[in-house]
Design a protein around this motif. Structure first.
Motif, mmCIF file in Angstrom:
data_model
loop_
_atom_site.group_PDB
_atom_site.id
_atom_site.type_symbol
_atom_site.label_atom_id
_atom_site.label_comp_id
_atom_site.label_asym_id
_atom_site.label_seq_id
_atom_site.Cartn_x
_atom_site.Cartn_y
_atom_site.Cartn_z
ATOM 1 N N ILE A 60 -6.211 10.140 4.097
ATOM 2 C CA ILE A 60 -6.054 11.905 4.354
ATOM 3 C C ILE A 60 -7.526 12.347 5.042
ATOM 4 O O ILE A 60 -8.526 11.611 4.990
ATOM 5 N N SER A 113 1.259 -1.308 0.257
ATOM 6 C CA SER A 113 0.223 0.161 -0.158
ATOM 7 C C SER A 113 0.252 1.039 -0.466
ATOM 8 O O SER A 113 0.142 2.327 0.652
ATOM 9 N N ARG A 132 -0.654 4.692 -1.049
ATOM 10 C CA ARG A 132 -1.624 5.355 -0.864
ATOM 11 C C ARG A 132 -1.557 5.828 0.567
ATOM 12 O O ARG A 132 -0.747 5.191 1.368
ATOM 13 N N GLU A 133 -2.073 6.798 0.814
ATOM 14 C CA GLU A 133 -2.253 7.411 2.518
ATOM 15 C C GLU A 133 -3.669 7.838 2.788
ATOM 16 O O GLU A 133 -4.424 7.916 2.200
ATOM 17 N N ARG A 179 -9.179 8.344 1.751
ATOM 18 C CA ARG A 179 -7.706 7.586 0.869
ATOM 19 C C ARG A 179 -7.810 7.719 -0.530
ATOM 20 O O ARG A 179 -8.403 8.180 -1.110
#
Length: 114
Positions: free
Chosen positions: A27, A21, A24-25, A82
């Motif tokens: 947020i 992953s 992706r973060e 995300r």
């Protein structure tokens, strides 16, 4: 006969991304209207919240830095979401709010538009 148009599915814009992953973060997205998966996002400098990329803005959201992974409903409060923030190839046809400057800015995040 009624024609029904299916909305973009979460992550449908992704052609490839980094292992695991890493692309992706989690947020925080500013309060506002509903946003679809594939919405190009900028980062509002004062709040640290993401908002739809807007080239005419002067609050930080005029620089494209991420792409919303899954759609979000409209809200009066900050929403959790995300986003793809790095190391990905994405489909231009599945993005919302992209222009040439946004494409160049995403390239600096190693998000390549195909």
């Amino acid at each position: 006969m009624t024609t029904i148009k299916e909305s973009i599915h979460p992550g449908e814009f992704l052609l490839s991304e980094g292992a695991g992953s890493i692309s992706r973060e989690a947020i925080n997205v500013a309060a506002g209207e509903a946003l679809p998966a594939g919405q190009v996002l900028g980062l509002v400098s004062a709040s640290g919240e993401f908002a739809p990329y807007s080239p005419a803005a002067e609050d930080g959201s005029e620089v494209a830095v991420a792409i919303l992974f899954a759609g979000l409903a409209s809200s009066d409060i900050v929403r959790r979401g995300r986003a793809v923030v790095r190391l990905a190839e994405v489909s231009e046809a599945h993005l919302t709010g992209l222009d040439l400057d946004g494409e160049k800015a995403l390239g600096k995040q190693f998000i390549i538009v195909r």
